[in-house]
Design a protein around this motif. Sequence first.
Motif, PDB file in Angstrom:
ATOM      1  N   ALA A 208       0.846  -1.196   0.000  1.00  9.64           N
ATOM      2  CA  ALA A 208       0.000   0.000   0.000  1.00  9.64           C
ATOM      3  C   ALA A 208       0.882   1.247   0.000  1.00  9.64           C
ATOM      4  O   ALA A 208       1.964   1.262   0.570  1.00  9.64           O
ATOM      5  CB  ALA A 208      -0.893  -0.007   1.235  1.00  9.64           C
ATOM      6  N   VAL A 209       0.399   2.271  -0.679  1.00  8.20           N
ATOM      7  CA  VAL A 209       1.112   3.546  -0.697  1.00  8.20           C
ATOM      8  C   VAL A 209       0.276   4.570   0.040  1.00  8.20           C
ATOM      9  O   VAL A 209      -0.938   4.647  -0.146  1.00  8.20           O
ATOM     10  CB  VAL A 209       1.343   4.012  -2.161  1.00  8.20           C
ATOM     11  N   GLY A 210       0.907   5.335   0.863  1.00  6.04           N
ATOM     12  CA  GLY A 210       0.176   6.386   1.585  1.00  6.04           C
ATOM     13  C   GLY A 210       0.954   6.801   2.813  1.00  6.04           C
ATOM     14  O   GLY A 210       1.840   6.078   3.277  1.00  6.04           O
ATOM     15  N   ARG A 211       0.632   7.965   3.292  1.00  7.49           N
ATOM     16  CA  ARG A 211       1.345   8.487   4.453  1.00  7.49           C
ATOM     17  C   ARG A 211       1.106   7.604   5.674  1.00  7.49           C
ATOM     18  O   ARG A 211       0.101   6.901   5.759  1.00  7.49           O
ATOM     19  CB  ARG A 211       0.858   9.919   4.755  1.00  7.49           C
ATOM     20  N   LEU A 212       2.051   7.679   6.583  1.00  3.04           N
ATOM     21  CA  LEU A 212       1.875   6.990   7.857  1.00  3.04           C
ATOM     22  C   LEU A 212       0.670   7.590   8.579  1.00  3.04           C
ATOM     23  O   LEU A 212       0.512   8.807   8.626  1.00  3.04           O
ATOM     24  CB  LEU A 212       3.141   7.161   8.705  1.00  3.04           C
ATOM     25  N   THR A 213      -0.189   6.729   9.070  1.00  2.00           N
ATOM     26  CA  THR A 213      -1.351   7.172   9.847  1.00  2.00           C
ATOM     27  C   THR A 213      -1.280   6.512  11.220  1.00  2.00           C
ATOM     28  O   THR A 213      -0.492   5.573  11.418  1.00  2.00           O
ATOM     29  CB  THR A 213      -2.664   6.742   9.169  1.00  2.00           C
ATOM     30  N   ARG A 214      -2.117   6.958  12.099  1.00  2.00           N
ATOM     31  CA  ARG A 214      -2.142   6.340  13.429  1.00  2.00           C
ATOM     32  C   ARG A 214      -2.503   4.861  13.321  1.00  2.00           C
ATOM     33  O   ARG A 214      -1.948   4.009  14.024  1.00  2.00           O
ATOM     34  CB  ARG A 214      -3.156   7.066  14.320  1.00  2.00           C
ATOM     35  N   GLU A 215      -3.396   4.533  12.381  1.00  2.00           N
ATOM     36  CA  GLU A 215      -3.839   3.147  12.234  1.00  2.00           C
ATOM     37  C   GLU A 215      -2.685   2.274  11.706  1.00  2.00           C
ATOM     38  O   GLU A 215      -2.463   1.167  12.189  1.00  2.00           O
ATOM     39  CB  GLU A 215      -5.042   3.079  11.286  1.00  2.00           C
ATOM     40  N   ARG A 216      -1.940   2.795  10.699  1.00  2.00           N
ATOM     41  CA  ARG A 216      -0.812   2.021  10.162  1.00  2.00           C
ATOM     42  C   ARG A 216       0.281   1.881  11.216  1.00  2.00           C
ATOM     43  O   ARG A 216       0.924   0.845  11.319  1.00  2.00           O
ATOM     44  CB  ARG A 216      -0.229   2.699   8.906  1.00  2.00           C
ATOM     45  N   LEU A 217       0.487   2.935  11.990  1.00  2.00           N
ATOM     46  CA  LEU A 217       1.478   2.866  13.067  1.00  2.00           C
ATOM     47  C   LEU A 217       1.079   1.780  14.056  1.00  2.00           C
ATOM     48  O   LEU A 217       1.874   0.892  14.399  1.00  2.00           O
ATOM     49  CB  LEU A 217       1.573   4.229  13.761  1.00  2.00           C
ATOM     50  N   GLY A 218      -0.188   1.822  14.487  1.00  3.53           N
ATOM     51  CA  GLY A 218      -0.663   0.860  15.480  1.00  3.53           C
ATOM     52  C   GLY A 218      -0.582  -0.573  14.979  1.00  3.53           C
ATOM     53  O   GLY A 218      -0.288  -1.501  15.746  1.00  3.53           O
ATOM     54  N   ALA A 219      -0.828  -0.765  13.655  1.00  2.00           N
ATOM     55  CA  ALA A 219      -0.812  -2.121  13.096  1.00  2.00           C
ATOM     56  C   ALA A 219       0.606  -2.656  12.945  1.00  2.00           C
ATOM     57  O   ALA A 219       0.807  -3.870  12.869  1.00  2.00           O
ATOM     58  CB  ALA A 219      -1.512  -2.119  11.734  1.00  2.00           C
ATOM     59  N   SER A 220       1.602  -1.764  12.894  1.00  2.00           N
ATOM     60  CA  SER A 220       2.973  -2.200  12.594  1.00  2.00           C
ATOM     61  C   SER A 220       3.863  -2.320  13.818  1.00  2.00           C
ATOM     62  O   SER A 220       4.826  -3.088  13.805  1.00  2.00           O
ATOM     63  CB  SER A 220       3.638  -1.208  11.625  1.00  2.00           C
ATOM     64  N   VAL A 221       3.594  -1.523  14.847  1.00  2.00           N
ATOM     65  CA  VAL A 221       4.528  -1.523  15.979  1.00  2.00           C
ATOM     66  C   VAL A 221       4.095  -2.534  17.038  1.00  2.00           C
ATOM     67  O   VAL A 221       2.957  -3.005  17.049  1.00  2.00           O
ATOM     68  CB  VAL A 221       4.664  -0.107  16.615  1.00  2.00           C
ATOM     69  N   LEU A 222       5.052  -2.864  17.919  1.00  2.00           N
ATOM     70  CA  LEU A 222       4.755  -3.782  19.014  1.00  2.00           C
ATOM     71  C   LEU A 222       3.630  -3.215  19.868  1.00  2.00           C
ATOM     72  O   LEU A 222       3.503  -1.998  20.033  1.00  2.00           O
ATOM     73  CB  LEU A 222       6.018  -3.995  19.856  1.00  2.00           C
ATOM     74  N   GLU A 223       2.823  -4.095  20.420  1.00  2.00           N
ATOM     75  CA  GLU A 223       1.665  -3.687  21.224  1.00  2.00           C
ATOM     76  C   GLU A 223       2.126  -2.902  22.457  1.00  2.00           C
ATOM     77  O   GLU A 223       3.229  -3.137  22.971  1.00  2.00           O
ATOM     78  CB  GLU A 223       0.915  -4.931  21.709  1.00  2.00           C
ATOM     79  N   PRO A 224       1.277  -2.004  22.964  1.00  2.00           N
ATOM     80  CA  PRO A 224       1.662  -1.228  24.148  1.00  2.00           C
ATOM     81  C   PRO A 224       2.050  -2.103  25.343  1.00  2.00           C
ATOM     82  O   PRO A 224       2.875  -1.708  26.152  1.00  2.00           O
ATOM     83  CB  PRO A 224       0.400  -0.417  24.468  1.00  2.00           C
ATOM     84  N   ASP A 225       1.457  -3.316  25.440  1.00  2.00           N
ATOM     85  CA  ASP A 225       1.772  -4.165  26.605  1.00  2.00           C
ATOM     86  C   ASP A 225       2.960  -5.102  26.355  1.00  2.00           C
ATOM     87  O   ASP A 225       3.226  -6.001  27.158  1.00  2.00           O
ATOM     88  CB  ASP A 225       0.544  -4.970  27.038  1.00  2.00           C
ATOM     89  N   ALA A 226       3.701  -4.883  25.236  1.00  2.00           N
ATOM     90  CA  ALA A 226       4.844  -5.763  24.925  1.00  2.00           C
ATOM     91  C   ALA A 226       6.063  -5.425  25.769  1.00  2.00           C
ATOM     92  O   ALA A 226       7.053  -6.161  25.751  1.00  2.00           O
ATOM     93  CB  ALA A 226       5.202  -5.655  23.445  1.00  2.00           C
ATOM     94  N   GLY A 227       6.016  -4.302  26.489  1.00  2.00           N
ATOM     95  CA  GLY A 227       7.157  -3.911  27.321  1.00  2.00           C
ATOM     96  C   GLY A 227       8.338  -3.429  26.509  1.00  2.00           C
ATOM     97  O   GLY A 227       9.495  -3.516  26.951  1.00  2.00           O
ATOM     98  N   ALA A 228       8.065  -2.900  25.306  1.00  2.00           N
ATOM     99  CA  ALA A 228       9.163  -2.513  24.412  1.00  2.00           C
ATOM    100  C   ALA A 228       9.760  -1.166  24.796  1.00  2.00           C
ATOM    101  O   ALA A 228       9.082  -0.294  25.335  1.00  2.00           O
ATOM    102  CB  ALA A 228       8.660  -2.447  22.971  1.00  2.00           C
TER     103      ALA A 228
END
Length: 264
Positions: A208-228
Motif C-alpha cells: 500500500a502507498v500512503g502516508r503513515l497514519t495512526r492506524e498504520r502505526l498501530g498495526a505495525s509496531v509492538l503492542e503497548p503491553d509488549a514492554g518494548a
Amino acid sequence: MSTPPVDGLEARITPRGAAPVRRRPAWHPATVAAVAPETPAARRIVLDVPTWPGNDPGQHLDLRLTAEDGYQASRSYSIASSGEGTRVTLAVDRVEGGEVSPFLVDAIEVGDGLDVHGPLGGWFVWRPDESDRPVQLIAGGSGIVPLLPMVTAHAEADDPVPFRLLYATRTPEDVFFREELDAALRATAPLEVTHVYSRRAPSGSGEAVGRLTRERLGASVLEPDAGALVYVCGSTPFVEQVLRWLGELGHDLSDVRAERFGGA
Ligand SMILES: Cc1cc2nc3c(=O)[nH]c(=O)nc-3n(C[C@H](O)[C@H](O)[C@H](O)COP(=O)(O)OP(=O)(O)OC[C@H]3O[C@@H](n4cnc5c(N)ncnc54)[C@H](O)[C@@H]3O)c2cc1C
C-alpha cells in the motif's frame, strides 16, 4: 534534541551485561575518507578520525566546517557506525536552502579536513546485552541513521531480544542503508522491518502507498503491553506526530526515546 531521561528508567533497562563505557566528548580533527550517494538527496560520508574514542549505537557528533576566511558553521549528525574503530560513518540529507547540508552532500571531497565533537548523547542509545526488553524502532527518512547501528549491533551480537523497525520514506529510492538492513534481516537475531512509502512502493510489490497514519502505526509496531523500548527519529514534525499517536494508542511515553532532526 533528545527527550530527557526519566528517573529510574536507566536502572530498569540495564539488568544484564557490563556497565556501559562512558567516553568523554572532545574535539577531534577528521579527514573525509570516502563519499558515496546514499539516496538521490543524501550522501554517505566516511570520516577518518584518528583520535576517535569509539561510540555507542545511537550517539551523534557535532561537525564543524571552517572556511578559508575563518568563518565556521557546525551542525549535529547522528553516527551510522558504532564500536571502537576510528572510521566514523555519517549520512547527510540535503535540506534545500540550508547552509551546511548542501555543502556536505554536493561539495565536500575525499581528503577535505573538518572537526568533530563527540561522541554525544547518552540517552538515545541502545547497547547489546543490556536489556531483555524488545525494541521498536521508528524512523522517518534520514532518521534511520542513529537506528542503523542499533540494528547492526543487535545482529552482530546475535542478541535474542526481538527488534522491529518501522521505516517511513517517500519512495523505495529514498531508503537509506538498504544493503545493511537486508544483511541484518538475514542474520539470526530477530528483526522485522516494515516500510511505509508515502508516494510510491517498489513496483510489483503490491504494498500500500500512503502516508503513515495512526492506524498504520498501530498495526505495525509492538503492542503497548509488549514492554518494548521505543526509539523514534526523524524530522521534528514526524517525531512529534508519532509521539502523539503512540500516546493515543496507549504506549507509555516514558518508554519512548526521541531524537528530533529539526524542521518545522
Ligand atoms: C542530534 C541530531 C542529529 C542529526 N542527525 C542528522 C543526520 O544523521 N542526518 C541528517 O541529514 N541530518 C541530521 N540532523 C540535522 C542536521 O543537524 C541539520 O539540521 C541539517 O543537516 C540541516 O542543516 P543545514 O545547515 O543544511 O540547514 P539550516 O541552514 O540549519 O536550516 C535551513 C532551514 O531548514 C530547516 N531545517 C533544518 N533541519 C531540517 C531537517 N532535518 N528537516 C527539514 N528542515 C530542516 C531549518 O528550520 C531552516 O528553516 C541532526 C540533528 C540533530 C539535532
